[in-house]
Design an enzyme around this catalytic site. Sequence first.
Site, PDB file in Angstrom:
ATOM      1  N   LYS A  86       8.621  -2.853  18.376  1.00 59.21           N
ATOM      2  CA  LYS A  86       8.216  -3.121  16.534  1.00 59.21           C
ATOM      3  C   LYS A  86       9.778  -4.246  16.398  1.00 59.21           C
ATOM      4  O   LYS A  86      10.708  -4.410  17.661  1.00 59.21           O
ATOM      5  CB  LYS A  86       8.599  -2.010  16.161  1.00 59.21           C
ATOM      6  CG  LYS A  86       8.036  -1.981  13.857  1.00 59.21           C
ATOM      7  CD  LYS A  86       6.190  -2.144  14.742  1.00 59.21           C
ATOM      8  CE  LYS A  86       5.824  -2.371  12.962  1.00 59.21           C
ATOM      9  NZ  LYS A  86       4.464  -2.310  12.607  1.00 59.21           N
ATOM     10  N   GLY A 111      -0.125  -0.035  -3.326  1.00 57.54           N
ATOM     11  CA  GLY A 111       0.562  -0.720  -2.416  1.00 57.54           C
ATOM     12  C   GLY A 111      -0.518  -2.191  -1.979  1.00 57.54           C
ATOM     13  O   GLY A 111      -1.597  -1.102  -0.842  1.00 57.54           O
ATOM     14  N   GLY A 150      -1.825  -4.830  -1.145  1.00 56.36           N
ATOM     15  CA  GLY A 150      -0.979  -6.149  -0.140  1.00 56.36           C
ATOM     16  C   GLY A 150      -2.820  -6.734   1.056  1.00 56.36           C
ATOM     17  O   GLY A 150      -3.795  -5.706   0.482  1.00 56.36           O
ATOM     18  N   VAL A 163      -3.354  -4.910   3.403  1.00 58.90           N
ATOM     19  CA  VAL A 163      -4.358  -3.626   4.126  1.00 58.90           C
ATOM     20  C   VAL A 163      -5.057  -3.019   2.828  1.00 58.90           C
ATOM     21  O   VAL A 163      -6.402  -2.451   2.847  1.00 58.90           O
ATOM     22  CB  VAL A 163      -3.781  -2.632   5.026  1.00 58.90           C
ATOM     23  CG1 VAL A 163      -5.063  -1.327   4.998  1.00 58.90           C
ATOM     24  CG2 VAL A 163      -3.225  -2.898   6.034  1.00 58.90           C
TER      25      VAL A 163
END
Length: 365
Positions: free
Chosen positions: A94, A194, A196, A198
């Site tokens: 990552k 959240g 966003g 997804v």
Amino acid sequence: MTVDVVKADDLKKSAPVFGQLSFDDHEQVVFCNDKDTGLKAIIGIHNTVLGPALGGTRMWNYENEWDALNDVLRLSRGMTFKSAITGLNLGGGKAVILGDAKTQKTPALMRRFGEFVHSLSGKYITAEDVGMETSDMDLVREVTPFVTGISEDRGGAGNPSPITAYGVFMGMKAAAYYKFGNDHLEGKKILVQGIGHVGEALVEHLTHEGAEIYISDINEERLNFVSSRYGAKIFEGADVYNADVDIYAPCALGATVNDEALERLKAKVIAGAANNQLADELKHGTELRNKGIVYAPDFLINAGGIINVYAELEGYDKKEICRKTENIYNTTLEIFKKADSADISTHAAALQIAKQRIEDRKKLQ
Ligand code: NAD
């Protein structure tokens, strides 16, 4: 000052990298710095036994560099187990770029980051994560082939988020089946935290299913947009954990399942896209089990995105991507059964399977 704090401070001074808890046997950590573009990035390569370390790049305005290092190490480790449990021949890695994606991200900075990725000769392959767009991956592609998630007109698989959301939806249905005896989500109260890339795509699936959806986000504009588009209710309370819902879907950042949350959480199922949802995977995994809350392990159910970008490397089509992503439903049920029969947390059960696959591959090498 408690003994724990003293120990943590000592550790930071004497073993600031290898001694970090989240370091957990990383193979390599690369610090990238470029004065001209202002780039400051960290690439974590956790494990490459199953293949090259593939994982997205996150751009975030961290409070300090320790937070950034800790985040990249935790995320990179998570990628190792995500690919392993999904049956992909990929290792875990990552990257994080330190800074505000809205104001500090420039084409020159993204290309410079791509050059650092290139310098690793394919040991790490990047993709998008929070703060990144497909167009950013296109910029990285200008300087290195070691990037996935580029736009479809450039031969890529495009934005992985819709597939990630589909996998989360599958995992959520499996968890609902396990907890409520029925995988249909009609009428279920679901909080998506959240909304966003997804989160919004998940809201779309849940809307088609007839769920009663509540949304929360720190971005008011997004809240109004998603609410008016899908008819989702904006969660008005100050405390999302206290929300009177059946299912909690964390789709923002990690560590939202923590001590504080566990004291108040009313939801019976946790299934969401965010990486590293459990602040302490041992402690909180066990506490969830003891409280009878069914937790669908994040690294298992949010694997749709990695399946999508893996298709770019392996050249398989949308049908195969969907088949592999749908299979998250079956794998999630298997994990729940394994956790019950071994009397361990669902997180631990998933981790055991992933680690075993890596150990088995090591024996063949
Ligand atoms: P995104 O940046 O598009 O969306 C994140 C959303 O969360 C934003 O709308 C942001 O305003 C909101 N948010 C941030 N902090 C919040 C808070 N404290 N409370 C409520 N909302 C908050 O990111 P995304 O691509 O949708 O990814 C969401 C999560 O899923 C991340 O943890 C990411 O690592 C994980 N994930 C994403 C993918 C993918 O394919 N994009 C794949 C696997 C995992």
